[in-house]
Design a protein around this motif. Structure first.
Motif, PDB file in Angstrom:
ATOM      1  N   LEU A  90       0.882  -1.140   0.176  1.00  0.00           N
ATOM      2  CA  LEU A  90      -0.078   0.003  -0.016  1.00  0.00           C
ATOM      3  C   LEU A  90       0.724   1.241   0.097  1.00  0.00           C
ATOM      4  CD1 LEU A  90      -2.685  -1.103   2.468  1.00  0.00           C
ATOM      5  CD2 LEU A  90      -2.679  -1.420   0.174  1.00  0.00           C
ATOM      6  N   SER A  91       0.320   2.420  -0.559  1.00  0.00           N
ATOM      7  CA  SER A  91       1.016   3.512  -0.546  1.00  0.00           C
ATOM      8  C   SER A  91       0.646   4.095   0.812  1.00  0.00           C
ATOM      9  CB  SER A  91       0.609   4.553  -1.593  1.00  0.00           C
ATOM     10  OG  SER A  91      -0.786   5.088  -1.291  1.00  0.00           O
ATOM     11  N   PRO A  92       1.562   5.388   1.334  1.00  0.00           N
ATOM     12  CA  PRO A  92       1.345   5.995   2.642  1.00  0.00           C
ATOM     13  C   PRO A  92      -0.048   6.512   2.664  1.00  0.00           C
ATOM     14  CG  PRO A  92       3.555   6.331   1.733  1.00  0.00           C
ATOM     15  CD  PRO A  92       2.978   5.650   0.668  1.00  0.00           C
ATOM     16  N   GLU A  93      -0.434   7.045   1.538  1.00  0.00           N
ATOM     17  CA  GLU A  93      -1.780   7.600   1.355  1.00  0.00           C
ATOM     18  C   GLU A  93      -2.865   6.604   1.723  1.00  0.00           C
ATOM     19  OE1 GLU A  93       1.138   9.973  -1.187  1.00  0.00           O
ATOM     20  OE2 GLU A  93       0.445   8.018  -0.850  1.00  0.00           O
ATOM     21  N   GLU A  94      -2.708   5.693   0.821  1.00  0.00           N
ATOM     22  CA  GLU A  94      -3.833   4.441   1.265  1.00  0.00           C
ATOM     23  C   GLU A  94      -3.642   3.689   2.672  1.00  0.00           C
ATOM     24  OE1 GLU A  94      -3.246   2.965  -3.369  1.00  0.00           O
ATOM     25  OE2 GLU A  94      -2.242   1.791  -1.884  1.00  0.00           O
ATOM     26  N   ALA A  95      -2.657   3.546   3.192  1.00  0.00           N
ATOM     27  CA  ALA A  95      -2.240   3.285   4.662  1.00  0.00           C
ATOM     28  C   ALA A  95      -3.095   4.208   5.736  1.00  0.00           C
ATOM     29  CB  ALA A  95      -1.113   2.703   5.002  1.00  0.00           C
ATOM     30  N   ALA A  96      -2.731   5.535   5.445  1.00  0.00           N
ATOM     31  CA  ALA A  96      -3.382   6.554   6.164  1.00  0.00           C
ATOM     32  C   ALA A  96      -4.776   6.362   6.305  1.00  0.00           C
ATOM     33  CB  ALA A  96      -2.972   8.063   5.842  1.00  0.00           C
ATOM     34  N   LEU A  97      -5.627   5.931   5.488  1.00  0.00           N
ATOM     35  CA  LEU A  97      -6.975   5.716   5.450  1.00  0.00           C
ATOM     36  C   LEU A  97      -7.392   4.617   6.592  1.00  0.00           C
ATOM     37  CD1 LEU A  97      -7.889   5.490   1.751  1.00  0.00           C
ATOM     38  CD2 LEU A  97      -8.745   7.153   3.508  1.00  0.00           C
ATOM     39  N   PHE A  98      -6.500   3.902   7.242  1.00  0.00           N
ATOM     40  CA  PHE A  98      -6.783   3.100   8.229  1.00  0.00           C
ATOM     41  C   PHE A  98      -7.425   3.727   9.512  1.00  0.00           C
ATOM     42  CE2 PHE A  98      -3.696  -0.482   6.464  1.00  0.00           C
ATOM     43  CZ  PHE A  98      -4.649  -0.515   5.706  1.00  0.00           C
ATOM     44  N   HIS A 110     -10.206   9.963  -2.104  1.00  0.00           N
ATOM     45  CA  HIS A 110     -10.444   9.057  -1.045  1.00  0.00           C
ATOM     46  C   HIS A 110     -11.168   7.867  -1.637  1.00  0.00           C
ATOM     47  CE1 HIS A 110     -11.296  12.693   1.767  1.00  0.00           C
ATOM     48  NE2 HIS A 110      -9.851  12.166   2.373  1.00  0.00           N
ATOM     49  N   ILE A 111     -11.882   7.826  -2.172  1.00  0.00           N
ATOM     50  CA  ILE A 111     -12.513   6.577  -3.107  1.00  0.00           C
ATOM     51  C   ILE A 111     -11.641   5.969  -4.106  1.00  0.00           C
ATOM     52  CG2 ILE A 111     -14.617   5.858  -4.430  1.00  0.00           C
ATOM     53  CD1 ILE A 111     -15.047   7.154  -1.572  1.00  0.00           C
ATOM     54  N   ALA A 112     -10.760   6.653  -4.852  1.00  0.00           N
ATOM     55  CA  ALA A 112      -9.795   5.940  -5.576  1.00  0.00           C
ATOM     56  C   ALA A 112      -8.707   5.172  -4.738  1.00  0.00           C
ATOM     57  CB  ALA A 112      -9.001   7.197  -6.478  1.00  0.00           C
ATOM     58  N   ALA A 113      -8.314   5.845  -3.907  1.00  0.00           N
ATOM     59  CA  ALA A 113      -7.412   5.044  -2.815  1.00  0.00           C
ATOM     60  C   ALA A 113      -8.044   3.893  -2.081  1.00  0.00           C
ATOM     61  CB  ALA A 113      -6.842   6.173  -1.626  1.00  0.00           C
ATOM     62  N   LEU A 114      -9.403   4.039  -1.783  1.00  0.00           N
ATOM     63  CA  LEU A 114      -9.981   2.762  -1.177  1.00  0.00           C
ATOM     64  C   LEU A 114     -10.120   1.895  -2.124  1.00  0.00           C
ATOM     65  CD1 LEU A 114     -12.627   4.894   0.710  1.00  0.00           C
ATOM     66  CD2 LEU A 114     -11.224   3.204   1.758  1.00  0.00           C
ATOM     67  N   GLU A 115     -10.447   2.058  -3.514  1.00  0.00           N
ATOM     68  CA  GLU A 115     -10.699   0.957  -4.587  1.00  0.00           C
ATOM     69  C   GLU A 115      -9.275   0.110  -4.658  1.00  0.00           C
ATOM     70  OE1 GLU A 115     -12.343   3.438  -7.491  1.00  0.00           O
ATOM     71  OE2 GLU A 115     -14.345   2.522  -7.086  1.00  0.00           O
ATOM     72  N   SER A 116      -8.207   1.197  -4.602  1.00  0.00           N
ATOM     73  CA  SER A 116      -7.006   0.593  -4.660  1.00  0.00           C
ATOM     74  C   SER A 116      -6.503  -0.331  -3.659  1.00  0.00           C
ATOM     75  CB  SER A 116      -5.618   1.585  -4.982  1.00  0.00           C
ATOM     76  OG  SER A 116      -4.624   1.148  -4.870  1.00  0.00           O
ATOM     77  N   ILE A 117      -6.975  -0.096  -2.226  1.00  0.00           N
ATOM     78  CA  ILE A 117      -6.789  -1.116  -1.006  1.00  0.00           C
ATOM     79  C   ILE A 117      -7.303  -2.299  -1.226  1.00  0.00           C
ATOM     80  CG2 ILE A 117      -7.278  -1.041   1.338  1.00  0.00           C
ATOM     81  CD1 ILE A 117      -6.745   1.634   1.719  1.00  0.00           C
ATOM     82  N   LEU A 118      -8.416  -2.021  -1.979  1.00  0.00           N
ATOM     83  CA  LEU A 118      -9.450  -3.327  -1.879  1.00  0.00           C
ATOM     84  C   LEU A 118      -8.717  -4.081  -2.944  1.00  0.00           C
ATOM     85  CD1 LEU A 118     -12.848  -2.032  -1.968  1.00  0.00           C
ATOM     86  CD2 LEU A 118     -11.772  -2.964  -0.205  1.00  0.00           C
TER      87      LEU A 118
END
Length: 334
Positions: free
Chosen positions: A68-76, A86-94
């Motif tokens: 995960l990127s730092p931006e994606e991990a921050a969403l935790f 936000h939604i783009a990063a969440l879709e990437s996490i999934l």
């Protein structure tokens, strides 16, 4: 509940509204240095718990496990507002974790931000689970459960291993027995816990100053999640919300929760601040927090200015005409 007036609002020179609540400021020994109202007031952390709920995942560095990127991990640790990024990063996490959106226990909804919500509705998009402001937390807990081989269908139950670790983490930060922490159900369906206000402040102080944490794994995990929050403030809320505004200051770790609860840790000063607005208002957070920082002699006026710019103390009507003012009226007692 011993609350005290925190903010008064005037319209046409007449007192129209009073927001009551409590404030606590603690040092690294957990001693209450300053107070307004009752620092022992017990309150649920709600979304102010998210950084601590992310600790079990950060202990295993699931961000690295899944690339995960730092931006994606921050969403935790985020209460995202549903903006496109936000939604783009969440879709990437999934996609990276292999977690399905339908596995998220949070309900299907529209984004919190009005324009983001209207954008989805204009496009005739249905409600989605990743639009929920807690979806990053849920994705993180599911990713951890998958990595650990824990049941992914029941991660929201109090007896699930991930939830048992979370309550143990909160007990560790607050320095209270896990069995003494009252549990409830949060808006997103996960277990949530209540603590005395001053213990919330202590927990945030440790998040800001992880050297105060005896356990080395917890210490490292706290440093990771706090660093992610500061490095990616707009992922934690959005570009116009108080959590992100505070996190732009590298000296602070901060997060708010529903019904008016807020926690802040100060690194240089080694202080923990917590507050509760009894009517649940979030609109008066900037006024209260800016006033607390002013009254303890905080050395970064740019942060205070940013708070007042976010929610000015001048009250305007729907047409933008000045019609009143708000002001902090509490005293921080030693």
């Amino acid at each position: 509940m011993r609350f005290t007036p925190l903010v008064e609002e005037y319209r046409g020179g007449v007192l129209e509204n009073v927001h009551y609540g409590a404030v606590s400021v603690v040092d690294e020994q957990g001693r209450i240095l300053y107070r307004a109202g009752d620092p022992e007031h017990m309150t649920f952390l709600r979304s102010a718990a998210k950084p601590f709920q992310a600790i079990p995942g950060m202990k295993r560095r699931i961000d690295r496990v899944y690339g995960l990127s730092p931006e994606e991990a921050a969403l935790f640790a985020a209460s995202h507002r549903g903006e496109d990024y936000h939604i783009a990063a969440l879709e990437s996490i999934l996609q990276k974790t292999g977690v399905c959106e339908d596995q998220l226990y949070c309900c299907m909804t529209y984004p919190l931000n009005e324009e983001a919500k209207a954008q989805r509705q204009r496009a005739h998009e249905p409600k989605r689970r990743i639009f929920h402001n807690c979806s990053g937390k849920h994705a993180g807990l599911l990713a951890l459960s998958k990595h650990m081989g824990w049941d992914e269908q029941t991660y929201y139950l109090p007896e699930h291993p991930v939830q048992r670790e979370i309550i143990g983490t909160m007990a560790e930060f607050a320095e209270v027995p896990a069995a003494s922490i009252p549990l409830g159900v949060d808006g997103c369906g996960l277990p949530i816990f209540a603590l005395p206000l001053h213990k919330i402040g202590l927990s945030y102080l440790k998040l800001a100053c992880p050297d105060l944490i005896p356990d080395p794994e917890t210490r490292k995990a706290a440093a990771v999640i706090a660093s992610l929050m500061n490095a990616n403030p707009d992922m934690i809320a959005d570009r116009k919300f108080i959590c992100s505004a505070l996190l732009k200051d590298p000296n602070l770790v901060a997060k708010g929760g529903a019904k008016g609860v807020y926690g802040i840790g100060l690194r240089k000063e080694r202080l923990g601040i917590s507050l509760k607005v009894s009517d649940g208002s979030e609109q008066v957070w900037p006024c209260i927090i800016a006033s607390i920082l002013e009254r303890i002699g905080y050395g970064n006026p740019a942060t205070i200015d940013r708070l007042y710019a976010l929610e000015p103390n001048i009250i305007v009507n729907d047409g933008g005409t000045e019609v009143g003012l708000r002001r902090a009226v509490f005293t921080l007692e030693s």
